[in-house]
Design a protein around this motif. Structure first.
Motif, PDB file in Angstrom:
ATOM      1  N   LEU A 172       0.710  -1.194  -0.127  1.00  0.00           N
ATOM      2  CA  LEU A 172      -0.043  -0.594   0.083  1.00  0.00           C
ATOM      3  C   LEU A 172       0.816   1.252  -0.123  1.00  0.00           C
ATOM      4  CD1 LEU A 172      -2.790  -1.387   2.404  1.00  0.00           C
ATOM      5  CD2 LEU A 172      -2.897  -0.788  -0.227  1.00  0.00           C
ATOM      6  N   VAL A 173       1.592   1.240   0.799  1.00  0.00           N
ATOM      7  CA  VAL A 173       2.388   2.297   0.854  1.00  0.00           C
ATOM      8  C   VAL A 173       3.498   2.773  -0.654  1.00  0.00           C
ATOM      9  CG1 VAL A 173       4.979   3.685   1.572  1.00  0.00           C
ATOM     10  CG2 VAL A 173       3.255   2.094   2.859  1.00  0.00           C
ATOM     11  N   ALA A 174       3.782   1.808  -1.519  1.00  0.00           N
ATOM     12  CA  ALA A 174       4.737   1.178  -2.893  1.00  0.00           C
ATOM     13  C   ALA A 174       3.133   2.255  -3.182  1.00  0.00           C
ATOM     14  CB  ALA A 174       4.698   0.224  -3.003  1.00  0.00           C
ATOM     15  N   GLU A 175       2.468   2.195  -3.531  1.00  0.00           N
ATOM     16  CA  GLU A 175       1.432   2.466  -4.383  1.00  0.00           C
ATOM     17  C   GLU A 175       0.966   4.068  -4.188  1.00  0.00           C
ATOM     18  OE1 GLU A 175      -2.360  -0.146  -3.926  1.00  0.00           O
ATOM     19  OE2 GLU A 175      -1.955  -1.712  -4.092  1.00  0.00           O
ATOM     20  N   GLY A 176       0.847   3.947  -2.922  1.00  0.00           N
ATOM     21  CA  GLY A 176       0.940   5.474  -2.214  1.00  0.00           C
ATOM     22  C   GLY A 176       2.052   6.332  -3.372  1.00  0.00           C
ATOM     23  N   LEU A 177       3.348   5.992  -2.972  1.00  0.00           N
ATOM     24  CA  LEU A 177       4.811   6.891  -3.770  1.00  0.00           C
ATOM     25  C   LEU A 177       3.826   6.743  -5.506  1.00  0.00           C
ATOM     26  CD1 LEU A 177       7.439   5.166  -1.873  1.00  0.00           C
ATOM     27  CD2 LEU A 177       6.720   7.472  -1.264  1.00  0.00           C
ATOM     28  N   HIS A 178       3.540   5.815  -5.524  1.00  0.00           N
ATOM     29  CA  HIS A 178       3.655   5.799  -6.883  1.00  0.00           C
ATOM     30  C   HIS A 178       2.364   6.813  -7.572  1.00  0.00           C
ATOM     31  CE1 HIS A 178       3.127   4.241 -11.450  1.00  0.00           C
ATOM     32  NE2 HIS A 178       1.786   4.202 -11.236  1.00  0.00           N
ATOM     33  N   ARG A 179       1.080   6.926  -6.472  1.00  0.00           N
ATOM     34  CA  ARG A 179       0.344   7.919  -6.914  1.00  0.00           C
ATOM     35  C   ARG A 179       0.743   9.572  -7.000  1.00  0.00           C
ATOM     36  NH1 ARG A 179      -2.613   3.822  -4.177  1.00  0.00           N
ATOM     37  NH2 ARG A 179      -2.951   4.808  -2.573  1.00  0.00           N
ATOM     38  N   ALA A 180       1.593   9.311  -6.042  1.00  0.00           N
ATOM     39  CA  ALA A 180       2.026  11.028  -5.038  1.00  0.00           C
ATOM     40  C   ALA A 180       3.011  11.167  -6.166  1.00  0.00           C
ATOM     41  CB  ALA A 180       2.701  10.548  -4.243  1.00  0.00           C
ATOM     42  N   SER A 181       3.743  10.104  -6.864  1.00  0.00           N
ATOM     43  CA  SER A 181       4.452  10.168  -8.370  1.00  0.00           C
ATOM     44  C   SER A 181       4.631  11.094  -9.725  1.00  0.00           C
ATOM     45  CB  SER A 181       5.723   9.344  -8.543  1.00  0.00           C
ATOM     46  OG  SER A 181       4.567   8.622  -9.911  1.00  0.00           O
ATOM     47  N   PRO A 182       5.708  12.030 -11.049  1.00  0.00           N
ATOM     48  CA  PRO A 182       4.922  11.850 -11.364  1.00  0.00           C
ATOM     49  C   PRO A 182       4.243  11.518 -12.779  1.00  0.00           C
ATOM     50  CG  PRO A 182       6.715  13.396 -11.259  1.00  0.00           C
ATOM     51  CD  PRO A 182       6.709  12.667 -10.072  1.00  0.00           C
ATOM     52  N   ARG A 183       4.805   9.800 -12.571  1.00  0.00           N
ATOM     53  CA  ARG A 183       4.918   8.690 -12.593  1.00  0.00           C
ATOM     54  C   ARG A 183       3.210   8.050 -12.771  1.00  0.00           C
ATOM     55  NH1 ARG A 183      10.175   6.201 -14.717  1.00  0.00           N
ATOM     56  NH2 ARG A 183      11.037   7.851 -14.549  1.00  0.00           N
ATOM     57  N   ALA A 184       2.575   9.100 -11.889  1.00  0.00           N
ATOM     58  CA  ALA A 184       1.165   7.812 -11.713  1.00  0.00           C
ATOM     59  C   ALA A 184       0.141   7.522 -12.612  1.00  0.00           C
ATOM     60  CB  ALA A 184       0.429   8.959 -10.948  1.00  0.00           C
ATOM     61  N   ASP A 185       0.213   8.124 -13.932  1.00  0.00           N
ATOM     62  CA  ASP A 185      -0.417   7.402 -14.711  1.00  0.00           C
ATOM     63  C   ASP A 185       0.459   7.141 -15.935  1.00  0.00           C
ATOM     64  OD1 ASP A 185       1.576   9.564 -15.899  1.00  0.00           O
ATOM     65  OD2 ASP A 185       0.655  10.222 -17.194  1.00  0.00           O
ATOM     66  N   LYS A 186       1.205   6.393 -15.594  1.00  0.00           N
ATOM     67  CA  LYS A 186       2.283   5.332 -16.137  1.00  0.00           C
ATOM     68  C   LYS A 186       1.786   3.924 -15.369  1.00  0.00           C
ATOM     69  CE  LYS A 186       3.691   8.375 -19.303  1.00  0.00           C
ATOM     70  NZ  LYS A 186       2.980   7.606 -20.841  1.00  0.00           N
ATOM     71  N   PRO A 187       2.223   2.805 -15.358  1.00  0.00           N
ATOM     72  CA  PRO A 187       2.218   1.276 -14.760  1.00  0.00           C
ATOM     73  C   PRO A 187       2.835   1.574 -13.719  1.00  0.00           C
ATOM     74  CG  PRO A 187       2.803   1.085 -16.874  1.00  0.00           C
ATOM     75  CD  PRO A 187       3.021   2.453 -17.507  1.00  0.00           C
ATOM     76  N   LEU A 188       2.036   0.920 -12.752  1.00  0.00           N
ATOM     77  CA  LEU A 188       2.937   0.085 -11.244  1.00  0.00           C
ATOM     78  C   LEU A 188       2.618  -1.464 -11.486  1.00  0.00           C
ATOM     79  CD1 LEU A 188       4.240   0.360  -8.871  1.00  0.00           C
ATOM     80  CD2 LEU A 188       1.465   0.718  -7.785  1.00  0.00           C
ATOM     81  N   VAL A 189       4.167  -1.765 -11.706  1.00  0.00           N
ATOM     82  CA  VAL A 189       4.069  -3.050 -12.046  1.00  0.00           C
ATOM     83  C   VAL A 189       4.712  -3.787 -11.282  1.00  0.00           C
ATOM     84  CG1 VAL A 189       5.062  -5.288 -13.500  1.00  0.00           C
ATOM     85  CG2 VAL A 189       4.668  -2.425 -14.365  1.00  0.00           C
ATOM     86  N   LYS A 190       4.102  -4.882 -10.423  1.00  0.00           N
ATOM     87  CA  LYS A 190       4.501  -5.134  -9.015  1.00  0.00           C
ATOM     88  C   LYS A 190       4.954  -6.833  -9.422  1.00  0.00           C
ATOM     89  CE  LYS A 190       0.888  -2.852  -6.826  1.00  0.00           C
ATOM     90  NZ  LYS A 190      -0.665  -3.406  -6.217  1.00  0.00           N
ATOM     91  N   VAL A 191       6.432  -6.903  -8.266  1.00  0.00           N
ATOM     92  CA  VAL A 191       6.978  -8.426  -8.755  1.00  0.00           C
ATOM     93  C   VAL A 191       7.270  -8.636  -7.212  1.00  0.00           C
ATOM     94  CG1 VAL A 191       9.045 -10.177  -9.571  1.00  0.00           C
ATOM     95  CG2 VAL A 191       8.063  -7.699 -10.698  1.00  0.00           C
ATOM     96  N   ASN A 192       6.961 -10.253  -6.692  1.00  0.00           N
ATOM     97  CA  ASN A 192       6.964 -10.625  -5.681  1.00  0.00           C
ATOM     98  C   ASN A 192       8.671 -11.329  -5.322  1.00  0.00           C
ATOM     99  OD1 ASN A 192       7.473 -12.402  -3.504  1.00  0.00           O
ATOM    100  ND2 ASN A 192       5.302 -12.117  -3.013  1.00  0.00           N
ATOM    101  N   CYS A 193       9.038 -11.202  -5.160  1.00  0.00           N
ATOM    102  CA  CYS A 193      10.405 -11.828  -5.782  1.00  0.00           C
ATOM    103  C   CYS A 193      11.151 -12.726  -5.077  1.00  0.00           C
ATOM    104  CB  CYS A 193      11.981 -11.048  -4.915  1.00  0.00           C
ATOM    105  SG  CYS A 193      12.009  -9.411  -6.087  1.00  0.00           S
ATOM    106  N   ALA A 194       9.792 -13.304  -3.696  1.00  0.00           N
ATOM    107  CA  ALA A 194      10.321 -14.765  -3.097  1.00  0.00           C
ATOM    108  C   ALA A 194       9.915 -15.498  -3.788  1.00  0.00           C
ATOM    109  CB  ALA A 194       9.968 -14.465  -2.114  1.00  0.00           C
ATOM    110  N   ALA A 195       8.603 -15.718  -4.817  1.00  0.00           N
ATOM    111  CA  ALA A 195       7.593 -16.543  -5.423  1.00  0.00           C
ATOM    112  C   ALA A 195       8.115 -17.693  -6.955  1.00  0.00           C
ATOM    113  CB  ALA A 195       6.133 -15.777  -6.500  1.00  0.00           C
ATOM    114  N   LEU A 196       9.436 -17.189  -6.878  1.00  0.00           N
ATOM    115  CA  LEU A 196       9.525 -18.115  -8.038  1.00  0.00           C
ATOM    116  C   LEU A 196      10.471 -18.007  -8.181  1.00  0.00           C
ATOM    117  CD1 LEU A 196       7.871 -14.985 -11.287  1.00  0.00           C
ATOM    118  CD2 LEU A 196       7.382 -17.691 -10.486  1.00  0.00           C
ATOM    119  N   PRO A 197      11.365 -19.121  -8.412  1.00  0.00           N
ATOM    120  CA  PRO A 197      12.316 -19.543  -8.076  1.00  0.00           C
ATOM    121  C   PRO A 197      13.608 -18.706  -9.485  1.00  0.00           C
ATOM    122  CG  PRO A 197      11.700 -21.271  -9.702  1.00  0.00           C
ATOM    123  CD  PRO A 197      10.884 -20.559  -9.096  1.00  0.00           C
ATOM    124  N   ALA A 198      15.171 -18.892  -8.796  1.00  0.00           N
ATOM    125  CA  ALA A 198      15.460 -17.341  -9.358  1.00  0.00           C
ATOM    126  C   ALA A 198      15.639 -17.672 -11.201  1.00  0.00           C
ATOM    127  CB  ALA A 198      16.773 -17.396  -8.955  1.00  0.00           C
TER     128      ALA A 198
END
Length: 463
Positions: free
Chosen positions: A179-205
């Motif tokens: 949620l904090v990451a989403e808040g940072l993105h919405r408060a940025s000049p990049r808010a109209d561009k994609p916010l792409v999320k990756v869970n680094c623990a969910a996949l093998p290397a």
């Protein structure tokens, strides 16, 4: 609301009681309105704005329960406290199940009266604050909480959001790092561009590498077409790397290069691809300790932690729980097609005294369970899991409990239990110099419950 006087409506057909209660509450800073009947209360109610109603259960004409229903038709969230004779406590308990906030027995102890009304006012204030939060058109409206720790988080989001800085979000699992990451993105000049999320623990290397950087056709068996990676999909926007502390060291080196040179190399490609992304990373690990152990690259750590935002665990901001509960109830009610408006004081007290090792995520799960099982618009403590109820009592009591008399198998067992409870009350009173509030806290019960038990066993101030 905090800057306006606390206002209460007293409805009772006994002039002497109204006069006494008025004197006590006005001395405590309350603005008091009076009515000598339910009909009179309904007549003046539209022209006044009160935070709490104190209503006698038994009056000529309209009784207290009927009046409460009428008041709730126009103001559903108004806390209504019932006044009842000691012998009619059962009726007051039924009224609580029908929507009353609490009850007091006559004659009410002055300190208990002020304490219960103050809690009801605080409850009313929190509902107003939550409504304000829901209607406020701010980027960070989903970061619910007014505790000191959460205000600091919001301030950092507001300050750092518009920048291009790489940010590291720290906090235990379930605290709301995403949620904090989403808040940072919405408060940025990049808010109209994609916010792409990756869970680094969910996949093998190896799979994580292809997800992040993409691949070209023929890079490996099964790569039938070109596939862009998350860096490319987030072009112009933000890439959120969640649980980055779990990332393989080899992949950490490639992330570092992408940060430093702003290029990535898809698997199987010989041509690097330029990237324009802002990186926000999050972890529940102590990355400094992981660097010292050799599990995390020191250079990458310093690249990521241009600014760190530490989210406090829920146990350190229990003052935010009422706001979170109000916010989540509406969300979960819609999700599960249930109309749940509020929770009982006992329900809320259990929540605020539990440690919440799973933080806000655990709180949401507990509330969803209660919403699903509820059969009324008000949640009671019977809907809480056993670990929440058992975990709501202090781990180390402030007074030593007296030894319970052994059951010899003869005599009345209920009488023996009553005697043991009475002795426990006496011991707690003595240990706390007869101070009611400290005694209730030591026993892990509410002041109202203590008052009831003292009357039950004849342990009045005089005795």
């Amino acid at each position: 609301m905090a800057n306006t006087p606390k206002k209460v409506l007293i409805v009772d057909d006994e002039p002497s009681l109204r006069m006494l209660v008025r004197a006590v509450l006005e001395d405590a800073g309350w603005e008091v309105f009076e009515a000598d009947s339910g009909e009179k209360a309904l007549e003046i109610f539209p022209s006044i704005s009160v935070h709490v109603a104190l209503v006698d259960m038994r009056m000529d004409g309209m009784n207290g329960t009927e009046l409460m229903e009428k008041l709730h038709e126009s103001e559903p969230d108004l806390p209504v406290i019932m006044l009842t004779a000691y012998g009619n406590v059962g009726s007051a308990v039924v009224a609580m199940k029908q929507g009353a906030y609490d009850y007091l027995t006559k004659p009410a102890d002055n300190e208990e009266l002020k304490a219960v009304l103050n809690k009801a006012w605080e409850y009313s204030r929190l509902l107003d604050e939550n409504a304000r939060l829901k209607s406020a058109a701010t980027d960070n409206v989903r970061m619910i909480g007014n505790s000191r720790g959460m205000l600091q988080v919001k301030e950092l989001v507001d300050q750092a959001g518009p920048s291009e800085a790489t940010i590291l979000i720290l906090g235990e699992s379930g605290t709301g790092k995403e949620l904090v990451a989403e808040g940072l993105h919405r408060a940025s000049p990049r808010a109209d561009k994609p916010l792409v999320k990756v869970n680094c623990a969910a996949l093998p290397a190896d799979l994580l590498e292809s997800e992040l950087f993409g691949y070209v056709k023929g890079a490996f068996t099964g790569a039938a077409t070109n596939k862009p990676g998350r860096f490319q999909l987030a072009s112009g926007g933000t890439l959120f790397l969640d649980e980055i502390g779990e990332m393989d060291p080899v992949l950490q080196a490639k992330i570092l290069r992408a940060l430093q040179e702003k290029i990535v190399e898809p698997l199987g490609s010989v041509s690097p691809v330029e990237t324009d992304v802002r990186i926000i990373a999050a972890t529940n690990r102590d990355l400094k300790a992981e660097v010292e152990k050799g599990n995390f690259r020191e250079d990458l750590y310093y690249r990521l932690s241009v600014l760190e935002i530490q989210i406090p665990p829920l146990r350190e901001r229990t003052d935010d729980i009422p706001l979170l509960v109000s916010f989540l109830l509406e969300k979960l009610g819609k999700k599960n097609n249930k109309k749940v408006r509020t929770v009982s004081p006992a329900f809320l007290e259990s929540l605020t005294r539990y440690d919440w090792p799973g933080n806000v995520r655990e709180l949401e799960n507990v509330l969803e369970r209660a919403v699903i099982l509820s059969r009324s618009e008000r949640l009671g403590p019977d809907l809480l899991p056993p670990q929440i109820v058992s975990g709501s009592t202090p781990r180390t009591p402030t007074v030593q409990e007296p030894r319970q008399p052994q059951n010899t198998g003869t005599g009345d067992k209920s009488a023996s239990l009553d005697d043991a409870e009475k002795q426990a009350l006496i011991a707690a009173l003595e240990a706390n110099n007869s101070h009611r509030e400290r005694t209730a806290e030591a026993l892990g019960i509410s002041r109202r419950t203590l008052q009831y038990k003292l009357k039950k066993y004849g342990l009045t101030r005089r005795s």
